[in-house]
Design a protein around this motif. Structure first.
Motif, PDB file in Angstrom:
ATOM      1  N   ALA A 247      -3.000   6.871  -6.856  1.00 30.33           N
ATOM      2  CA  ALA A 247      -3.224   8.315  -6.917  1.00 30.33           C
ATOM      3  C   ALA A 247      -1.952   9.113  -7.211  1.00 30.33           C
ATOM      4  O   ALA A 247      -1.985  10.116  -7.922  1.00 30.33           O
ATOM      5  CB  ALA A 247      -3.849   8.797  -5.612  1.00 30.33           C
ATOM      6  N   CYS A 248      -0.814   8.670  -6.644  1.00 26.05           N
ATOM      7  CA  CYS A 248       0.426   9.428  -6.844  1.00 26.05           C
ATOM      8  C   CYS A 248       0.879   9.364  -8.298  1.00 26.05           C
ATOM      9  O   CYS A 248       1.313  10.361  -8.870  1.00 26.05           O
ATOM     10  CB  CYS A 248       1.554   8.875  -5.990  1.00 26.05           C
ATOM     11  N   ASN A 249       0.779   8.164  -8.850  1.00 25.97           N
ATOM     12  CA  ASN A 249       1.232   7.939 -10.214  1.00 25.97           C
ATOM     13  C   ASN A 249       2.641   8.484 -10.433  1.00 25.97           C
ATOM     14  O   ASN A 249       2.906   9.212 -11.368  1.00 25.97           O
ATOM     15  CB  ASN A 249       0.249   8.556 -11.216  1.00 25.97           C
TER      16      ASN A 249
ATOM     17  N   PHE B 243       0.852  -1.183   0.000  1.00 27.61           N
ATOM     18  CA  PHE B 243       0.000   0.000   0.000  1.00 27.61           C
ATOM     19  C   PHE B 243       0.887   1.231   0.000  1.00 27.61           C
ATOM     20  O   PHE B 243       1.784   1.362   0.822  1.00 27.61           O
ATOM     21  CB  PHE B 243      -0.933  -0.010   1.202  1.00 27.61           C
ATOM     22  N   CYS B 244       0.628   2.104  -0.941  1.00 29.91           N
ATOM     23  CA  CYS B 244       1.482   3.266  -1.132  1.00 29.91           C
ATOM     24  C   CYS B 244       1.580   4.098   0.150  1.00 29.91           C
ATOM     25  O   CYS B 244       0.568   4.451   0.743  1.00 29.91           O
ATOM     26  CB  CYS B 244       0.919   4.117  -2.261  1.00 29.91           C
ATOM     27  N   PRO B 245       2.799   4.384   0.600  1.00 31.78           N
ATOM     28  CA  PRO B 245       2.952   5.178   1.819  1.00 31.78           C
ATOM     29  C   PRO B 245       2.720   6.669   1.586  1.00 31.78           C
ATOM     30  O   PRO B 245       2.698   7.450   2.525  1.00 31.78           O
ATOM     31  CB  PRO B 245       4.405   4.924   2.225  1.00 31.78           C
ATOM     32  N   PHE B 246       2.548   7.056   0.346  1.00 34.78           N
ATOM     33  CA  PHE B 246       2.442   8.484   0.040  1.00 34.78           C
ATOM     34  C   PHE B 246       1.025   8.944  -0.252  1.00 34.78           C
ATOM     35  O   PHE B 246       0.770  10.111  -0.420  1.00 34.78           O
ATOM     36  CB  PHE B 246       3.349   8.845  -1.145  1.00 34.78           C
ATOM     37  N   HIS B 247       0.101   8.025  -0.388  1.00 38.84           N
ATOM     38  CA  HIS B 247      -1.287   8.460  -0.525  1.00 38.84           C
ATOM     39  C   HIS B 247      -2.178   7.480   0.248  1.00 38.84           C
ATOM     40  O   HIS B 247      -1.785   6.349   0.512  1.00 38.84           O
ATOM     41  CB  HIS B 247      -1.707   8.598  -2.006  1.00 38.84           C
ATOM     42  N   ALA B 248      -3.339   7.966   0.649  1.00 44.28           N
ATOM     43  CA  ALA B 248      -4.212   7.135   1.464  1.00 44.28           C
ATOM     44  C   ALA B 248      -4.831   6.046   0.595  1.00 44.28           C
ATOM     45  O   ALA B 248      -5.649   6.337  -0.270  1.00 44.28           O
ATOM     46  CB  ALA B 248      -5.315   7.997   2.081  1.00 44.28           C
TER      47      ALA B 248
ATOM     48  N   ARG C 233       7.215   2.334  -8.015  1.00 46.86           N
ATOM     49  CA  ARG C 233       6.205   3.171  -8.662  1.00 46.86           C
ATOM     50  C   ARG C 233       4.884   3.017  -7.948  1.00 46.86           C
ATOM     51  O   ARG C 233       4.533   1.915  -7.517  1.00 46.86           O
ATOM     52  CB  ARG C 233       6.064   2.776 -10.128  1.00 46.86           C
ATOM     53  N   CYS C 234       4.181   4.133  -7.784  1.00 41.51           N
ATOM     54  CA  CYS C 234       2.811   4.066  -7.284  1.00 41.51           C
ATOM     55  C   CYS C 234       1.898   4.156  -8.496  1.00 41.51           C
ATOM     56  O   CYS C 234       1.905   5.163  -9.205  1.00 41.51           O
ATOM     57  CB  CYS C 234       2.502   5.194  -6.304  1.00 41.51           C
ATOM     58  N   PHE C 235       1.143   3.098  -8.742  1.00 44.48           N
ATOM     59  CA  PHE C 235       0.220   3.089  -9.872  1.00 44.48           C
ATOM     60  C   PHE C 235      -1.120   3.684  -9.475  1.00 44.48           C
ATOM     61  O   PHE C 235      -2.061   3.696 -10.240  1.00 44.48           O
ATOM     62  CB  PHE C 235       0.027   1.663 -10.400  1.00 44.48           C
TER      63      PHE C 235
HETATM   64 ZN   LIG Z   1       0.616   6.521  -4.072  1.00 45.77          ZN
END
Ligand SMILES: [Zn+2]
Length: 618
Positions: A59-61, A33-38, A55-57
């Motif tokens: 919200a961050c993209n 789970f991306c640490p940079f977006h909820a 890579r975050c696929f």
């Molecule tokens: Zn993210």
């Protein structure tokens, strides 16, 4: 190679990222789970160890390399990131400053001081008949004691300091080396008194500190160590590692035991691949040091610990507990996580009742080898311990066991292994044997047309094969969808694929169909890049071998897609059955049971349709 590249090359990106978030292996990559977006639904964050990127696929993209990650995570600028990662990688950024040189000199001095202490304790042991007699009585040979530098600290408050001060060392140095401590009212006292002394060295054999065991059974505590010093960090060192490195490599296995005596006895008995932590914490640092020599690590537990469910307390520790915290030695959960993160294989073996490894090994070295052969993977070990030989558990006990074991299984990095454990657990608990076990897969034989080089039905291989077909001819998606619709099932979706990389590739295939500007096969190439592109091209070229003109090939191909869907449905059913049981046990609202039952019914229907369709394509 530039220093930036060298650092990148040396830092294991999955390991680094895995220290601050939970990652799961997915093919060659790791997802989480991306640490940079909820986000809590789909693991949108992927680490690609091959290319050293993430890579975050979601919200961050966005994504990048290991530098980008720590900059974003810690709020560092590039030089800070470089500095920190250089330290981690053991890469020197620039010529040492005079200060650093001074520090290093001081460390060399401290090591020399510790070597003098080893000599002092050693001589003292050779003149202490009683302690020496005790050690010999336990079966230790003079050679073994000598090679480990085992010594004895006399029952005196100042014998060691008197010896070292006379050699010209200063009180401050002795304090810094952790050998003496300062009294509140002034003056100093020897830290180790009336104790058997075990020199602790780093992997390169350099002195770092001491482990000390009581010699008088009335003394407390049984074990003490050097305090934390610039040289001694008990979370990073392992007793015996310097002497064990070669044997670990040769045996391609490291054995972790609980005590200093165990290590010495095993080495004496010809099992030189044994090490032990100091006290109770086995950290990822220590596992990482072992992994440099072998990825196969066996933990040999004393019978007390092995049979005691308290050793599994990690299971009940809050899931959110920081991974950085030292785990209890045999915390099953910590081990499983380390295992995935470090890509190591950890097994556990329990020792016979009332015996320590030193007793087993010194009595009969062969017995030790036999014992190690019985070591089981952590998850199986826990299942054995909780379920036991009997199958007399009632529904509540089963649910309780499932609730303990399932989170552990969730932490297993490899999806295929994870699936096997889930099935194993269901089987051993005989969960829902009538209602739910009916859907257990009947293995269908694979027709030769579907994948000539694959001998058995391997779900990940099927996934790659199916993707390859879609990449070769994206419009095949429509045909597969029609086959699924004919069974009243929904069309293909990325959820039919487990690997996030596979899902990314499938999504590229889907997007290639939703446009008219380019040939679909060109379009997905433009949409994918890096690892995903390489993987996609490899899948597609494999699929070239499939000849649709041959009889029954179309049937075999659709059967493979049905198997993918079957896997998904079965996975959902399995999760659902445990959930149903948990809810039942909690005796919560009827409504929830009904809704779960509806879901299960729906999945069973889908499964039945697939069963019938696959039976017709054998
Ligand atoms: Zn993210």
């Amino acid at each position: 190679m530039t220093v930036v590249e060298e650092i990148k090359d040396r830092v294991d990106i999955a390991e680094l990222i895995g220290e601050s978030m939970q990652l799961k292996k997915s093919g060659k990559n790791f997802t989480g789970f991306c640490p940079f977006h909820a986000n809590t639904r789909t693991p949108a964050f992927v680490v690609f160890p091959d290319t050293g990127t993430w890579r975050c696929f979601g919200a961050c993209n966005e994504g990048g390399d290991v530098y980008k990650y720590v900059m974003k995570k810690e709020g560092w600028d590039f030089p800070q990131a470089l500095q920190n990662l250089a330290e981690r990688a053991g890469v020197e950024l620039r010529p040492r400053t005079p200060e650093q040189e001074e520090q290093e000199e001081a460390q060399v001095g401290l090591r020399g001081l510790l070597e003098s202490a080893v000599t002092f304790y050693r001589n003292n042991l050779l003149h202490s008949d009683q302690v020496l007699g005790y050690l010999q009585g336990r079966g230790f040979s003079s050679e073994a004691l000598e090679s480990f530098g085992v010594g004895y600290a006399p029952d005196s408050w100042d014998a060691l300091q008197a010896f070292l001060l006379e050699k010209g060392h200063k009180h401050e140095q002795l304090v810094e080396a952790g050998l003496i401590a300062k009294r509140e009212n002034g003056g100093f006292y020897d830290r180790f008194r009336n104790r058997i002394m075990f020199p602790i060295r780093d992997g390169r054999g350099r002195m770092a500190g001491f482990g000390a065991r009581i010699s008088d059974p009335k003394d407390q505590p049984k074990f003490i160590n050097s305090p934390q010093t610039v040289l001694f960090d008990k979370g990073r060192l392992l007793f015996g590692l310097d002497g064990a490195r070669k044997a670990i490599r040769a045996a391609d296995q490291a054995v972790v035991v609980e005590g200093y005596f165990d290590v010495i006895a095993l080495h004496q008995a010809g099992h030189g691949n044994a090490v032990s932590p100091m006290g109770t914490a086995l950290t990822s640092h220590q596992l990482r040091s072992l992994k440099r020599y072998s990825r196969n690590i066996v933990l040999a537990l004393d019978a007390d610990a092995a049979g005691n469910q308290a050793t599994l307390r990690g299971l009940n520790v809050a899931r959110e507990a920081l991974d950085r915290e030292p785990d209890p030695v045999f915390d099953a959960r910590g081990l499983v996580r380390h295992e995935g993160r470090l890509d190591a294989e950890i097994r556990i073996v329990g020792l016979p009742e009332g015996k320590d490894p030193d007793e087993v090994a010194l009595e009969d070295p062969e017995a030790w080898t036999d014992l190690l052969r019985k070591a089981s993977p952590v998850v199986e070990y826990v299942m054995d311990l909780l379920i036991g030989p009997s199958d007399s558990q009632d529904a509540k006990q089963k649910a309780a066991i499932a609730r303990q074991v399932l989170p552990l299984i969730e932490d297993v990095a490899d999806p295929v292994e994870r699936e096997a454990y889930r099935q194993g657990l269901a089987r051993r608990l005989k969960v829902d044997e009538r209602a739910m076990m009916g859907w257990r897969p009947k293995r269908t034989t694979r027709t030769q047309a579907s994948a000539p080089d694959l001998q058995q039905v391997d779900s990940m291989a099927t996934e790659g094969f199916c993707l390859g077909l879609l990449l070769r001819d994206p419009e095949l998606t429509y045909w597969i969808d029609r086959q699924l619709h004919a069974l009243e099932l929904e069309g293909l979706s990325s959820q039919d694929f487990i690997g996030t990389d596979s899902q990314v590739i499938f999504k590229a295939v889907q997007s290639s169909l939703g446009q008219v500007d380019e040939e679909p096969t060109e379009r997905w190439k433009a949409l994918l890049d890096g690892t995903a592109l390489d993987q996609a091209i490899a899948f597609a070229s494999k699929a070239e071998e499939v000849d649709f003109a041959r009889p029954k090939v179309a049937d075999a191909v659709s059967a493979d897609f049905f198997r993918l869907r079957m896997r998904r449905v079965e996975g959902l059913l399995e999760q659902l059955s445990f959930q149903q049981q948990a809810v039942q046990e909690l005796e919560t609202v009827e409504q929830e049971m009904i809704s779960l039952a509806k879901k299960a019914q729906n999945l069973v229907t889908q499964k039945r349709r697939l069963d019938v369709a696959l039976a017709g394509r054998k």
